[in-house]
Design a protein around this motif. Structure first.
Motif, PDB file in Angstrom:
ATOM      1  N   LEU A   1       0.838  -1.208   0.000  1.00 50.73           N
ATOM      2  CA  LEU A   1       0.000   0.000   0.000  1.00 50.73           C
ATOM      3  C   LEU A   1       0.872   1.257   0.000  1.00 50.73           C
ATOM      4  N   THR A   2       1.780   1.324   0.987  1.00 51.79           N
ATOM      5  CA  THR A   2       2.530   2.557   1.223  1.00 51.79           C
ATOM      6  C   THR A   2       3.472   2.877   0.058  1.00 51.79           C
ATOM      7  N   GLU A   3       3.558   4.172  -0.244  1.00 52.68           N
ATOM      8  CA  GLU A   3       4.473   4.647  -1.288  1.00 52.68           C
ATOM      9  C   GLU A   3       5.272   5.818  -0.731  1.00 52.68           C
TER      10      GLU A   3
ATOM     11  N   GLY B   1       1.961   7.821   2.604  1.00 47.36           N
ATOM     12  CA  GLY B   1       2.141   7.111   3.877  1.00 47.36           C
ATOM     13  C   GLY B   1       0.841   7.185   4.651  1.00 47.36           C
ATOM     14  N   SER B   2       0.729   8.208   5.524  1.00 46.03           N
ATOM     15  CA  SER B   2      -0.547   8.408   6.233  1.00 46.03           C
ATOM     16  C   SER B   2      -1.676   8.675   5.239  1.00 46.03           C
ATOM     17  N   ASP B   3      -1.347   9.414   4.190  1.00 44.58           N
ATOM     18  CA  ASP B   3      -2.327   9.676   3.126  1.00 44.58           C
ATOM     19  C   ASP B   3      -2.270   8.515   2.133  1.00 44.58           C
TER      20      ASP B   3
ATOM     21  N   CYS C   1       6.958   1.387  -0.608  1.00 47.12           N
ATOM     22  CA  CYS C   1       8.041   1.364   0.379  1.00 47.12           C
ATOM     23  C   CYS C   1       7.538   0.839   1.733  1.00 47.12           C
ATOM     24  N   PHE C   2       8.501   0.469   2.574  1.00 52.47           N
ATOM     25  CA  PHE C   2       8.241  -0.062   3.932  1.00 52.47           C
ATOM     26  C   PHE C   2       7.339  -1.303   3.903  1.00 52.47           C
ATOM     27  N   ILE C   3       7.552  -2.167   2.939  1.00 54.44           N
ATOM     28  CA  ILE C   3       6.687  -3.343   2.794  1.00 54.44           C
ATOM     29  C   ILE C   3       7.307  -4.541   3.532  1.00 54.44           C
ATOM     30  N   THR C   4       6.586  -5.046   4.503  1.00 54.50           N
ATOM     31  CA  THR C   4       7.038  -6.183   5.317  1.00 54.50           C
ATOM     32  C   THR C   4       6.911  -7.483   4.521  1.00 54.50           C
ATOM     33  N   ASN C   5       7.942  -8.322   4.617  1.00 62.80           N
ATOM     34  CA  ASN C   5       7.913  -9.725   4.129  1.00 62.80           C
ATOM     35  C   ASN C   5       8.062  -9.930   2.626  1.00 62.80           C
TER      36      ASN C   5
ATOM     37  N   PHE D   1      -8.804   0.730  -2.436  1.00 62.78           N
ATOM     38  CA  PHE D   1      -8.430   1.548  -1.284  1.00 62.78           C
ATOM     39  C   PHE D   1      -9.249   1.143  -0.062  1.00 62.78           C
ATOM     40  N   LYS D   2     -10.562   1.013  -0.280  1.00 66.37           N
ATOM     41  CA  LYS D   2     -11.442   0.620   0.842  1.00 66.37           C
ATOM     42  C   LYS D   2     -11.091  -0.781   1.342  1.00 66.37           C
ATOM     43  N   GLN D   3     -10.797  -1.685   0.407  1.00 60.53           N
ATOM     44  CA  GLN D   3     -10.428  -3.054   0.812  1.00 60.53           C
ATOM     45  C   GLN D   3      -9.195  -3.027   1.714  1.00 60.53           C
ATOM     46  N   PHE D   4      -8.250  -2.147   1.341  1.00 56.21           N
ATOM     47  CA  PHE D   4      -7.028  -2.085   2.139  1.00 56.21           C
ATOM     48  C   PHE D   4      -7.274  -1.427   3.494  1.00 56.21           C
ATOM     49  N   LEU D   5      -8.223  -0.496   3.561  1.00 56.08           N
ATOM     50  CA  LEU D   5      -8.556   0.097   4.870  1.00 56.08           C
ATOM     51  C   LEU D   5      -9.214  -0.943   5.768  1.00 56.08           C
ATOM     52  N   VAL D   6     -10.067  -1.774   5.187  1.00 56.66           N
ATOM     53  CA  VAL D   6     -10.686  -2.870   5.956  1.00 56.66           C
ATOM     54  C   VAL D   6      -9.588  -3.825   6.442  1.00 56.66           C
TER      55      VAL D   6
ATOM     56  N   LEU E   1      -6.494  -3.120   6.980  1.00 60.45           N
ATOM     57  CA  LEU E   1      -5.704  -2.462   8.037  1.00 60.45           C
ATOM     58  C   LEU E   1      -6.410  -2.492   9.387  1.00 60.45           C
ATOM     59  N   ASP E   2      -7.730  -2.459   9.392  1.00 57.09           N
ATOM     60  CA  ASP E   2      -8.456  -2.578  10.673  1.00 57.09           C
ATOM     61  C   ASP E   2      -8.034  -3.866  11.375  1.00 57.09           C
ATOM     62  N   GLY E   3      -7.968  -4.957  10.619  1.00 58.02           N
ATOM     63  CA  GLY E   3      -7.552  -6.244  11.204  1.00 58.02           C
ATOM     64  C   GLY E   3      -6.079  -6.232  11.587  1.00 58.02           C
ATOM     65  N   GLY E   4      -5.263  -5.610  10.737  1.00 61.76           N
ATOM     66  CA  GLY E   4      -3.826  -5.531  11.013  1.00 61.76           C
ATOM     67  C   GLY E   4      -3.538  -4.801  12.317  1.00 61.76           C
ATOM     68  N   ARG E   5      -4.370  -3.822  12.624  1.00 64.91           N
ATOM     69  CA  ARG E   5      -4.129  -3.014  13.837  1.00 64.91           C
ATOM     70  C   ARG E   5      -4.333  -3.839  15.103  1.00 64.91           C
ATOM     71  N   ILE E   6      -5.162  -4.871  15.024  1.00 71.56           N
ATOM     72  CA  ILE E   6      -5.292  -5.784  16.172  1.00 71.56           C
ATOM     73  C   ILE E   6      -3.969  -6.514  16.367  1.00 71.56           C
TER      74      ILE E   6
ATOM     75  N   GLY F   1       3.904   2.104  12.312  1.00 72.62           N
ATOM     76  CA  GLY F   1       3.432   1.171  11.282  1.00 72.62           C
ATOM     77  C   GLY F   1       1.937   0.906  11.372  1.00 72.62           C
ATOM     78  N   GLU F   2       1.340   0.635  10.223  1.00 63.78           N
ATOM     79  CA  GLU F   2      -0.099   0.360  10.094  1.00 63.78           C
ATOM     80  C   GLU F   2      -0.954   1.506  10.621  1.00 63.78           C
ATOM     81  N   GLY F   3      -0.430   2.704  10.386  1.00 60.42           N
ATOM     82  CA  GLY F   3      -1.132   3.909  10.796  1.00 60.42           C
ATOM     83  C   GLY F   3      -0.506   4.508  12.041  1.00 60.42           C
ATOM     84  N   THR F   4       0.034   5.717  11.908  1.00 60.26           N
ATOM     85  CA  THR F   4       0.681   6.385  13.045  1.00 60.26           C
ATOM     86  C   THR F   4      -0.329   6.633  14.166  1.00 60.26           C
TER      87      THR F   4
ATOM     88  N   ALA G   1     -11.515   9.860  16.092  1.00 60.70           N
ATOM     89  CA  ALA G   1     -12.285  11.116  16.082  1.00 60.70           C
ATOM     90  C   ALA G   1     -13.423  11.038  15.071  1.00 60.70           C
ATOM     91  N   ARG G   2     -13.124  10.507  13.869  1.00 59.98           N
ATOM     92  CA  ARG G   2     -14.195  10.383  12.863  1.00 59.98           C
ATOM     93  C   ARG G   2     -15.257   9.393  13.319  1.00 59.98           C
ATOM     94  N   GLN G   3     -14.829   8.318  13.960  1.00 64.18           N
ATOM     95  CA  GLN G   3     -15.771   7.279  14.398  1.00 64.18           C
ATOM     96  C   GLN G   3     -16.699   7.770  15.511  1.00 64.18           C
TER      97      GLN G   3
END
Ligand code: CAA
Length: 379
Positions: free
Chosen positions: A125-127, A131-133, A155-159, A232-237, A239-244, A362-365, A374-376
């Motif tokens: 994802l990250t380029e 990054g954050s954007d 960039c910063f791609i794990t594995n 983009f939305k698929q990757f945000l979904v 990332l929700d799991g990745g954050r766990i 990583g996976e969102g600062t 805040a949005r939620q």
């Protein structure tokens, strides 16, 4: 409400804890020094049947729940955070989008290799300018003669060095100022696809972090993952799991820092008594125990919500934010309790502190997690 682990979760915890103490702990300082990727450990994790832990048995997974995944990440990270992040990214970033959005054929072709451990899982994802954007993607995938032609950089791609394929985001079309971002599966041996490893990092030395470059990389249109324009939305979904996973890593590292500090404080004598008898040290240890307990509870809650099929975006960000900041604070305090010894490699705690820092990035600062929360909550 039930705060007990199930028998299955307890068995997974026992198995992975023993494996981490017997196998992963061996050479952990050496791997941190030499930056040697723990390949052999992942071979053994494959033999234990853990590489496809939460994925369906039909594709070679074990059909376990997200709490079990969090337990495995915590136990691995407690001993070696490099092993923990490799495993967490493999499952939650590499395997999850295939599981969530792949067709049956894609799962048979790719998810099976994730579950067997034949390929490590990675996600692009990250380029450099995104990054954050994360929606600022510049990589393009132009449809031509039944193929996508991909150009760009990640960039910063794990594995990625140990992956046979990975899903990436790319712009597949532009309508005026609107970008259509899609997810595409790219085999890593495709012509024009280059992977370069970062040589020097602050921590997580034995994990694999890479830059990807795509020059006229051609993949068939059937490698589109999910719907066109939904990448983009698929990757945000995802990332929700990745954050766990990041939350669980933080709990594992912090638990290790706490246990080392408690033991050290009981053994280390100054002014004729163990330093653990000083209230200043007792309060630090009490705060550590309290914050780890809270972070673990939040990780389990986010994981439980995910397993129930309920919304968990806010909780995933809360657990990631709270646990990673708690981990940074606790590892810093662990070095402080160890004094001069804490600054030395052989006592482990300085490694915990270096490894912990990535979790706030990583996976969102931390700043992005606050923005998501805040949005939620309707700000
Ligand atoms: N689940 C599902 N949909 C979501 C979502 C979620 N969690 N979050 C947002 N969306 C939807 C929105 O509803 C919106 O949909 P519509 O267009 O239909 O309205 C769409 O996605 C776009 O959302 P936003 O307008 O909120 O998008 P944004 O551009 O403002 O950015 C962001 C949102 C939260 C800041 C996001 O960009 C983000 O999370 N950034 C951090 C990225 C990150 O974590 N990167 C680390 C990647 S890890 C990595 O690459 C390396 C590795 O190997 C570890």
């Amino acid at each position: 409400m039930n705060f007990h682990l199930t028998d299955e979760q307890k068995l997974i915890q026992k198995t992975i804890r023993e494996f981490a103490e017997e196998v992963v702990a061996k050479d952990v300082l050496e791997r941190d020094r030499t930056k040697l990727f723990p390949r052999e450990i992942f071979k053994q994790l494959s033999e234990l049947g853990l590489m496809g832990l939460p994925f369906p048995e039909e594709y070679g997974g074990s059909g376990a729940d997200t709490i079990s995944f969090a337990i495995v990440v915590e136990e691995l990270s407690k001993v070696c955070a490099s092993t923990g992040i490799t495993y967490s990214a493999h499952i939650s970033l590499g395997g999850a989008p295939l599981h969530l959005f792949g067709t049956k054929e894609q799962k048979e072709k790719y998810l099976t290799q994730i579950c067997s451990g034949e390929s490590l899982g990675a996600f692009g994802l990250t380029e450099p300018g995104a990054g954050s954007d994360a929606g600022g993607t510049k990589t393009t995938a132009i449809a031509k003669d039944g193929n996508f032609v991909i150009n760009g950089n990640k960039c910063f791609i794990t594995n990625a060095s140990y992956a046979k394929f990975l899903a990436i985001t790319a712009i597949t079309n532009r309508k005026e100022s609107n970008k259509e971002i899609s997810a595409i599966i790219v085999p890593t041996d495709t012509d024009g696809f280059q992977i370069t490893e970062y040589e020097e990092k602050m921590g997580l030395h034995a994990s694999n972090t890479t830059e990807l470059s795509f020059t006229n990389v051609i993949v068939p249109e059937e490698n589109l993952l999910g719907k066109r324009g939904e990448g983009f939305k698929q990757f945000l979904v995802t990332l929700d799991g990745g954050r766990i996973g990041i939350g669980a890593m933080a709990v594992g590292i912090a638990q290790a820092a706490f246990e080392k500090s408690l033991q050290y404080a009981k053994e280390r004598e100054q002014f004729g008594k163990a330093i653990a008898r000083n209230q200043a040290i007792q309060f630090k240890l009490a705060d550590m125990a309290m914050k780890i307990e809270l972070a673990r509870t939040m990780v389990y809650k986010a994981a439980w919500l995910k397993d129930q099929g309920r919304p968990f975006t806010k909780e995933a960000s809360i657990c990631k934010l709270f646990a990673s900041e708690m981990c940074m604070e606790i590892t810093s305090q662990a070095v402080q309790i160890h004094g001069g010894n804490g600054y030395m490699r052989e006592y482990h705690v300085e490694r915990y502190m270096r490894d912990a820092k990535l979790l706030e990035i990583g996976e969102g600062t931390s700043e992005i997690q606050r923005l998501v929360i805040a949005r939620q909550i309707g700000c």
